[in-house]
Design a protein around this motif. Structure first.
Motif, mmCIF file in Angstrom:
data_model
loop_
_atom_site.group_PDB
_atom_site.id
_atom_site.type_symbol
_atom_site.label_atom_id
_atom_site.label_comp_id
_atom_site.label_asym_id
_atom_site.label_seq_id
_atom_site.Cartn_x
_atom_site.Cartn_y
_atom_site.Cartn_z
ATOM 1 N N ILE A 173 10.008 -5.337 -7.103
ATOM 2 C CA ILE A 173 8.970 -6.023 -7.738
ATOM 3 C C ILE A 173 7.983 -6.675 -6.607
ATOM 4 C CG2 ILE A 173 8.484 -8.291 -8.629
ATOM 5 C CD1 ILE A 173 11.091 -7.619 -10.369
ATOM 6 N N GLU A 174 8.605 -6.894 -5.300
ATOM 7 C CA GLU A 174 7.945 -7.572 -4.127
ATOM 8 C C GLU A 174 6.896 -6.526 -3.704
ATOM 9 O OE1 GLU A 174 6.592 -10.007 -0.951
ATOM 10 O OE2 GLU A 174 7.360 -10.445 -2.908
ATOM 11 N N LEU A 175 7.474 -5.156 -3.466
ATOM 12 C CA LEU A 175 6.556 -4.322 -2.743
ATOM 13 C C LEU A 175 5.647 -3.836 -3.719
ATOM 14 C CD1 LEU A 175 9.486 -2.116 -0.891
ATOM 15 C CD2 LEU A 175 7.754 -3.709 -0.163
ATOM 16 N N GLN A 176 5.955 -3.549 -5.080
ATOM 17 C CA GLN A 176 4.946 -3.412 -5.895
ATOM 18 C C GLN A 176 3.729 -4.299 -5.965
ATOM 19 O OE1 GLN A 176 7.048 -3.200 -9.783
ATOM 20 N NE2 GLN A 176 7.312 -0.932 -9.803
ATOM 21 N N ARG A 177 3.953 -5.590 -5.856
ATOM 22 C CA ARG A 177 3.054 -6.575 -5.679
ATOM 23 C C ARG A 177 2.205 -6.450 -4.507
ATOM 24 N NH1 ARG A 177 2.597 -11.775 -3.286
ATOM 25 N NH2 ARG A 177 4.415 -11.497 -2.174
ATOM 26 N N ARG A 178 2.874 -5.912 -3.477
ATOM 27 C CA ARG A 178 2.115 -5.621 -2.171
ATOM 28 C C ARG A 178 1.337 -4.162 -1.847
ATOM 29 N NH1 ARG A 178 3.070 -9.607 1.742
ATOM 30 N NH2 ARG A 178 4.649 -10.888 1.055
ATOM 31 N N GLY A 179 1.505 -3.500 -3.200
ATOM 32 C CA GLY A 179 0.595 -2.072 -3.144
ATOM 33 C C GLY A 179 1.332 -1.112 -2.920
ATOM 34 N N PHE A 180 2.617 -0.951 -2.672
ATOM 35 C CA PHE A 180 3.679 -0.088 -2.398
ATOM 36 C C PHE A 180 3.688 0.776 -3.721
ATOM 37 C CE2 PHE A 180 4.524 -2.437 0.897
ATOM 38 C CZ PHE A 180 5.105 -1.577 2.007
ATOM 39 N N GLU A 181 3.536 2.147 -3.827
ATOM 40 C CA GLU A 181 3.382 3.147 -4.912
ATOM 41 C C GLU A 181 4.816 3.689 -5.144
ATOM 42 O OE1 GLU A 181 0.080 5.212 -4.230
ATOM 43 O OE2 GLU A 181 -1.508 3.709 -4.378
ATOM 44 N N ARG A 182 4.895 4.235 -6.228
ATOM 45 C CA ARG A 182 6.229 5.326 -6.575
ATOM 46 C C ARG A 182 7.211 4.904 -6.164
ATOM 47 N NH1 ARG A 182 1.690 7.432 -4.750
ATOM 48 N NH2 ARG A 182 2.512 8.066 -3.000
ATOM 49 N N LEU A 183 7.907 3.708 -6.504
ATOM 50 C CA LEU A 183 8.997 3.090 -6.120
ATOM 51 C C LEU A 183 10.013 3.445 -6.980
ATOM 52 C CD1 LEU A 183 7.430 -0.446 -5.234
ATOM 53 C CD2 LEU A 183 8.083 1.529 -3.643
ATOM 54 N N GLU A 184 11.308 3.936 -6.712
ATOM 55 C CA GLU A 184 12.372 4.057 -7.599
ATOM 56 C C GLU A 184 13.623 3.518 -6.871
ATOM 57 O OE1 GLU A 184 12.226 5.869 -10.119
ATOM 58 O OE2 GLU A 184 10.475 7.009 -9.713
#
Length: 400
Positions: A173-184
């Motif tokens: 959730i934290e990385l998605q908020r910072r614009g990281f993509e394609r997280l699994e």
């Protein structure tokens, strides 16, 4: 892709290049995780090429098909470890001779960057792993102005892989908020046969100065600024004040740059240094209450190890603790940054002997079901998914 081809891909062995700056026998959470993943893939019939910096223990050791050593620089604060130098030409030569099916890049330094570049040139699919919150470390080491630049670099780096594996939902959730993509998600496991309450050792407890009924308050981890150890010291002192009738002893397992200052602050604590294998497991099982004040973890393998060892664990409600602890059932949680809540949670567990006993039993029962086999299988699935042709990637999952 035809169904028969898909079935063949799912059963064929893979050639995986694993790029990392740390690996067993080095002692840290990243090395432990990568060792487990590599061993698990080999057990499933896959070929692993380990690419890492040459360490002190590698004197006279040459390359082979399973190991490619690169040059490195000393890593400040980590005696004996090397920070990998850029090795693009060496990687290109190696992978042109024997091409991997997929890369797993676990660290984002110069070695990882050169592996990413080489893979793009050779069109080898890449999966990256977000193992360490380096962007959070900057404030602890007096270079807080670099936080934004480091975050931007990490985002740029990971967004150029087919996917990035993260160990916890809170991290995702934290990385998605910072614009990281394609997280699994790829969680962590624990060896519940090694880490087991049966390894409790009365002789070890006696060497710590404890008698039957005394309480060993344990912490396992690197003794460094990013681990929030000031709260560990504050918590123990508060517990001594609120439980004057109990004999409490603080036991610290691990080493690091803050050890000397902590020994001055906590002259009555027992510093056990680095421990491995069965000795480490005995130290866990010989404790009673486990305090984990860190706020910088992507996961926190020690939380699962403490649970498997049957300890009452107190931690902040994030990373591994958020996934594996139910407050009041198998441990105690405090809200992030809530130091008083953390101290109160530890005090509440100590106050309730029956509640602590139940929490320890429930901790063991939960952790016993968190083995590595299912995680290795999911890791393999992620690697195979990254190898799909572009046309078959899910919407939004494109190469950069």
């Amino acid at each position: 892709m035809a169904a028969a081809d898909t079935a063949a891909m799912n059963t064929s062995s893979l050639s995986v290049a694993l790029i990392t700056e740390t690996f067993p026998p080095e002692i840290n959470g990243v090395a432990n995780t990568l060792g487990r993943l590599a061993d698990g893939l080999r057990a499933r019939g896959h070929r692993i090429q380990l690419v890492r910096p040459r360490q002190g223990c590698d004197q006279g050791r040459g390359h082979d098909e399973q190991l490619l050593l690169t040059r490195g620089w000393p890593l400040p604060g980590y005696p004996g470890l090397q920070w990998g130098q850029s090795s693009m030409h060496k990687l290109l030569r190696s992978w042109q001779r024997q091409r991997p099916d997929v890369l797993y890049i676990a660290t984002e330094g110069p070695l990882g960057f050169s592996a990413l570049r080489a893979a793009r040139r050779l069109q080898i699919p890449v999966v990256s792993g977000f193992h360490t919150n380096f962007q959070q470390y900057t404030g602890h080491y007096g270079v807080g102005l670099l936080t934004r630049a480091l975050t931007n670099y990490l985002r740029w780096f990971h967004n150029r892989s087919q996917m990035t594996l993260v160990p916890s939902v809170s991290q995702q959730i934290e990385l998605q908020r910072r614009g990281f993509e394609r997280l699994e998600l790829l969680a962590r496991g624990v060896d519940s046969q090694l880490f087991h309450p049966a390894r409790r050792c009365d002789q070890l407890r006696a060497s710590w100065g404890l008698q039957e009924g005394d309480i060993a308050i344990l912490h396992v981890g690197r003794l460094a600024a990013e681990k929030n150890l000031a709260l560990l010291s504050k918590s123990f002192q508060a517990l001594q004040q609120t439980h004057p009738q109990r004999q409490l002893k603080l036991i610290l397992v691990g080493d690091g740059p803050q050890r000397a200052s902590l020994q001055q602050q906590l002259p009555d604590a027992v510093f056990c240094g680095l421990q491995r294998g069965e000795e480490l497991a005995a130290h866990y099982a010989s404790g009673d209450l486990f305090l984990f004040p860190s706020l910088s973890e992507t996961f926190g393998n020690v939380v699962l190890e403490a649970l498997a060892s049957g300890l009452g664990v107190v931690a902040f409600d994030q990373a591994a603790a958020a996934q594996h602890i139910r407050h009041g059932h198998n441990g105690a949680l405090a809200g992030a940054q809530d130091e008083q809540g953390f101290i109160q949670a530890a005090s509440d567990l100590l106050n309730d002997a029956e509640g602590l006993r139940r929490a320890r039993l429930n901790a063991r029962q939960h952790a016993a079901g968190q083995g590595w086999a299912a995680i290795v299988e999911l890791f393999e699935q992620h690697l195979r998914s990254a190898m799909q042709p572009l046309a078959e990637l899910p919407a939004g999952r494109t190469q950069h």
